[in-house]
Design an enzyme around this catalytic site. Structure first.
Site, mmCIF file in Angstrom:
data_model
loop_
_atom_site.group_PDB
_atom_site.id
_atom_site.type_symbol
_atom_site.label_atom_id
_atom_site.label_comp_id
_atom_site.label_asym_id
_atom_site.label_seq_id
_atom_site.Cartn_x
_atom_site.Cartn_y
_atom_site.Cartn_z
ATOM 1 N N VAL A 180 0.815 -1.229 0.000
ATOM 2 C CA VAL A 180 0.000 0.000 0.000
ATOM 3 C C VAL A 180 0.842 1.270 0.000
ATOM 4 O O VAL A 180 0.322 2.372 -0.129
ATOM 5 C CB VAL A 180 -0.952 0.015 1.218
ATOM 6 C CG1 VAL A 180 -2.039 -1.030 1.045
ATOM 7 C CG2 VAL A 180 -0.196 -0.199 2.532
ATOM 8 N N HIS A 181 2.159 1.130 0.111
ATOM 9 C CA HIS A 181 3.015 2.333 0.177
ATOM 10 C C HIS A 181 4.273 2.092 -0.652
ATOM 11 O O HIS A 181 5.335 1.838 -0.098
ATOM 12 C CB HIS A 181 3.393 2.628 1.633
ATOM 13 C CG HIS A 181 4.039 3.983 1.806
ATOM 14 N ND1 HIS A 181 5.365 4.240 1.533
ATOM 15 C CD2 HIS A 181 3.516 5.148 2.233
ATOM 16 C CE1 HIS A 181 5.641 5.500 1.796
ATOM 17 N NE2 HIS A 181 4.538 6.078 2.216
ATOM 18 N N PHE A 182 4.215 2.163 -1.981
ATOM 19 C CA PHE A 182 3.009 2.336 -2.779
ATOM 20 C C PHE A 182 2.910 1.138 -3.708
ATOM 21 O O PHE A 182 3.936 0.474 -3.946
ATOM 22 C CB PHE A 182 3.108 3.634 -3.598
ATOM 23 C CG PHE A 182 3.228 4.858 -2.708
ATOM 24 C CD1 PHE A 182 2.114 5.408 -2.092
ATOM 25 C CD2 PHE A 182 4.458 5.462 -2.499
ATOM 26 C CE1 PHE A 182 2.237 6.548 -1.310
ATOM 27 C CE2 PHE A 182 4.566 6.590 -1.696
ATOM 28 C CZ PHE A 182 3.465 7.132 -1.103
#
Lengths: 155, 79
Positions: free
Chosen positions: A52-54
């Protein structure tokens, strides 16, 4: 007090109360109680935050880098026997510098120096390097709430 | 920075308050001034004035105004 060497991830958790998913150290390579600690963390793509990052450019979030500095720093005083296993509280950070994007496959080595420890307030300097290159640093202040409660003001 | 500015800055940095909140501010008057915040404030003030509070004074330090009074013991005048 004698220096401690190669404190593994499970044993580190006897000294501090941080736990997965907010526990980030692999090993404390060296700790000199009341003076110094050096920790290491290797980042693999399996870290929970990379997807999620990223999604298209995985890198270690700044807040996790900061927490890693803190978790290494607290080992400078939680290795003092009477403080082992106590909770800690972030009090402040100054002169923060971040200079490197940390990506899957990187290993960071964090060195922490305790400059002052009085009445449950620890101040010091922490610096992280990746592959020997400067990554981030800060002046840091962390407290031990158990000790601070002895100084609660009169109402 | 004069002593008043240093003293006020310690509160502002420690508790994220504004200058107009400082007069009359007491321990637990804002959420950040709890037992942990208190030691952060004490540490900021000690660093700002290069002093070390005695334990009794840390416990007596229960308001913005009381702190000014206590600092006189350490030859720090805030006015």
């Amino acid at each position: 007090m004698e220096a401690l060497f190669n404190i593994g991830a499970y044993e580190i958790q006897e000294y501090q109360q941080n736990r997965y998913p907010m526990f980030f150290l692999d090993v404390i390579e060296e700790a000199r109680p009341g003076e110094y600690a050096r920790g290491r963390k290797s980042f693999t793509y399996n870290e929970w935050y990379f997807p999620v990052h990223f999604a298209d450019e995985p890198n270690v979030p700044g807040m996790i880098q900061i927490e890693l500095l803190a978790q290494t720093f607290i080992m400078t005083f939680l290795t003092i026997p009477e403080h082992k296993g106590k909770k800690t509280a972030f009090l402040g950070m100054n002169n923060m510098r971040m200079r490197k994007k940390i990506v899957p496959g990187d290993t960071i080595v964090v060195e922490a120096t305790l400059k002052s420890f009085k009445r449950g307030v620890a101040t010091g300097y922490v610096e992280g390097r990746v592959g020997g290159e400067f990554a981030l640093s800060a002046d840091i202040k962390i407290g031990l709430p158990d000790m601070m409660r002895e100084f609660i003001p009169k109402k | 920075m004069n002593n008043k500015e240093k003293y006020n800055n310690a509160f502002i940095v420690s508790f994220d308050v504004t200058e107009d909140q400082l007069a009359g501010l007491e321990y637990q008057g804002v959420p950040a001034w709890d037992s942990v915040g208190h030691m952060g404030l004490i540490s900021e003030i000690e660093d700002a004035f290069d002093i070390q509070f005695e334990t009794d004074d840390i416990v007596d330090f229960n308001s913005y105004e009381k702190g000014i009074e206590l600092l006189k013991k350490y030859d720090v005048t805030v006015e």
